[in-house]
Design an enzyme around this catalytic site. Structure first.
Site, PDB file in Angstrom:
ATOM      1  N   SER A  68       0.792  -1.230   0.000  1.00 29.38           N
ATOM      2  CA  SER A  68       0.000   0.000   0.000  1.00 29.38           C
ATOM      3  C   SER A  68       0.823   1.278   0.000  1.00 29.38           C
ATOM      4  CB  SER A  68      -0.941   0.019   1.211  1.00 29.38           C
ATOM      5  OG  SER A  68      -0.188  -0.084   2.400  1.00 29.38           O
ATOM      6  N   ASP A  92      -3.737   8.031   7.811  1.00 30.40           N
ATOM      7  CA  ASP A  92      -4.509   7.136   8.674  1.00 30.40           C
ATOM      8  C   ASP A  92      -3.553   6.438   9.623  1.00 30.40           C
ATOM      9  OD1 ASP A  92      -3.327   5.073   7.249  1.00 30.40           O
ATOM     10  OD2 ASP A  92      -5.145   4.547   6.123  1.00 30.40           O
ATOM     11  N   HIS A 129      -0.626   4.890   7.165  1.00 31.58           N
ATOM     12  CA  HIS A 129      -0.138   5.471   5.916  1.00 31.58           C
ATOM     13  C   HIS A 129       0.128   6.979   6.005  1.00 31.58           C
ATOM     14  CE1 HIS A 129      -2.650   1.935   4.745  1.00 31.58           C
ATOM     15  NE2 HIS A 129      -1.538   1.658   4.084  1.00 31.58           N
TER      16      HIS A 129
END
Ligand SMILES: *[C@@H]1O[C@H](CO)[C@@H](O)[C@H](O)[C@H]1NC(C)=O
Ligand SMILES: *[C@@H]1O[C@H](CO)[C@@H](O)[C@H](O)[C@H]1NC(C)=O
Ligand SMILES: *[C@@H]1O[C@H](CO)[C@@H](O)[C@H](O)[C@H]1NC(C)=O
Ligand SMILES: *[C@@H]1O[C@H](CO)[C@@H](O)[C@H](O)[C@H]1NC(C)=O
Ligand SMILES: *[C@@H]1O[C@H](CO)[C@@H](O)[C@H](O)[C@H]1NC(C)=O
Ligand SMILES: *[C@@H]1O[C@H](CO)[C@@H](O)[C@H](O)[C@H]1NC(C)=O
Length: 350
Positions: free
Chosen positions: A50, A325, A328
């Site tokens: 990610s 978040d 991330h």
């Protein structure tokens, strides 16, 4: 090596490295070169998770939900951030458009633009909790495109790869109740597999391969929320130091055995740490606190209840937060990391 000896060694290394870091970062404080390497023929290939995915992931739905993507492209589009991620900034460095996610590629054997992004959120070098393809399978995708003639030897000779490994293998190890004693051996096997993957990408013909160090996992909001985002988890960061030590040695060994020194370490760990210490030109008021915070569960950024009521709150100015978040970075966070990486990015063209 006995665990005890190793922990002592790690502590020692940790002290040395943090000592160095302070000196180094202040020396590099005002380095903000922007060399763009426009070459219409450059190809940029991306592998990993990610931290690099720009829209391959479909199952971990948060990246496709509000408020992800509100800064860029302006709506949710599969990035695990409010905006751009590392891939987008490195693409601009390479001088190409951010490469198309594999999932959205045009079918058929036509040359596909400026490269391709094979990174899938949630994945690791080994199988993780997500059903998405692990890094081995991601490299298989490129190999197949080469076999099918989509990319030629010439394309590959002008190509650069980014490889991100941000720790999903370790999350999976914890999920399966792996023991603390088993961690060093597991870290060794993760880094060995990662090193094999780098070698394989090089054998496919990619000219330069940049691999990220592991960021300080103990400083991610998921670890710091218990201290109201005040202090990092030191024992997690020690394990991270061990991963990075092995990776550094592995990359050095690969460099020594390849004639062209094709491998470059992108030290995002130091870049994160410098951001936390306020050593970047972009500063963050509380760098450990994320912008998008779940209300009753820290992982609920992007979730709504049955009646559509948000289960999260978003900070007023996403530019003020390093983290978007609980795991991330925000777009501004990635921008500050990218600017700290400039000196090592020059190695991509040495
Ligand atoms: C990656 O996934 C493939 C396909 O599921 C599997 O066969 C392979 O063993 C996995 N590789 C690693 C290194 O875990
Ligand atoms: C891990 O331990 C927890 C608590 O003891 C247990 O509920 C869970 O089933 C275990 N998970 C696995 C994958 O073994
Ligand atoms: C740090 O992380 C370890 C391993 O995940 C955990 O067992 C420990 O409780 C954490 N320590 C603190 C102070 O949160
Ligand atoms: C690998 O080689 C490149 C090019 O010579 C060099 O810039 C880089 O520092 C080397 N990396 C390591 C980890 O030795
Ligand atoms: C790589 O080569 C350099 C210079 O020859 C040497 O000092 C270093 O120990 C080698 N590193 C590894 C990991 O083999
Ligand atoms: C900080 O660095 C970024 C990225 O290198 C650059 O775009 C920006 O102009 C710099 N900002 C200041 C205030 O120097």
């Amino acid at each position: 090596m006995e665990l005890q000896k190793m922990v002592v060694l790690l502590l020692f290394l940790h002290l040395i490295f943090t000592g160095f870091e302070i000196v180094e970062s202040s020396a590099h404080r005002h380095h903000h070169h922007h060399h763009h390497h426009h070459n219409a023929q450059s190809k940029f290939f991306v592998f990993g998770d990610s931290y690099a995915d720009t829209g391959n992931n479909r199952r971990l739905a948060s990246s496709w939900k509000m408020p992800y993507g509100i800064t860029f492209p302006g709506k949710p589009a599969g990035r695990f951030s409010d905006g751009r991620v590392l891939t987008d900034y490195l693409a601009s460095y390479v001088g190409v458009k951010s490469p198309v996610p594999y999932r959205w590629r045009k079918r058929g054997n036509k040359p596909t633009g400026c490269g391709m992004n094979f990174a899938f959120g949630g994945t690791g070098v080994f199988d993780t909790l997500t059903p998405e393809p692990n890094m081995t399978t991601q490299i298989d995708f490129l190999q197949k495109l080469i076999r099918d003639g989509v990319y030629t030897k010439h394309d590959l000779s002008l190509s650069i790869a980014l490889v991100s490994n941000a720790g999903n293998d370790y999350g999976t190890y914890n999920h399966h109740n792996g023991t603390a004693q088993g961690f060093p051996a597991y870290i060794t096997s993760v880094v060995n597999q990662l090193t094999l993957n780098l070698k394989r990408i090089h054998r496919l013909g990619v000219r330069k391969i940049a691999v990220t160090t592991l960021q300080p996992l103990g400083c991610l909001p998921q670890s710091t929320f218990i201290s109201s985002y005040q202090s990092c988890n030191v024992s997690q960061n020690l394990l991270v130091s061990f991963h990075n030590l092995l990776l550094q040695q592995g990359v050095e060994r690969l460099n020594n055995s390849s004639k062209d020194s094709a491998f470059v370490l992108l030290d995002i760990n130091s870049a994160f740490t410098a951001a936390f210490k306020g050593q970047h030109n972009l500063t963050f008021s509380n760098p450990l606190k994320p912008c998008c915070v779940g209300i009753s569960n820290q992982y609920s950024c992007g979730s709504v209840d049955e009646t559509g009521v948000k289960k999260y709150v978003v900070c007023e100015d996403p530019k003020s937060a390093f983290f978007w978040d609980t795991v991330h970075p925000s777009q501004q966070g990635w921008l500050s990391v990218y600017s700290a990486l400039q000196p090592s990015l020059n190695q991509l063209y040495s």
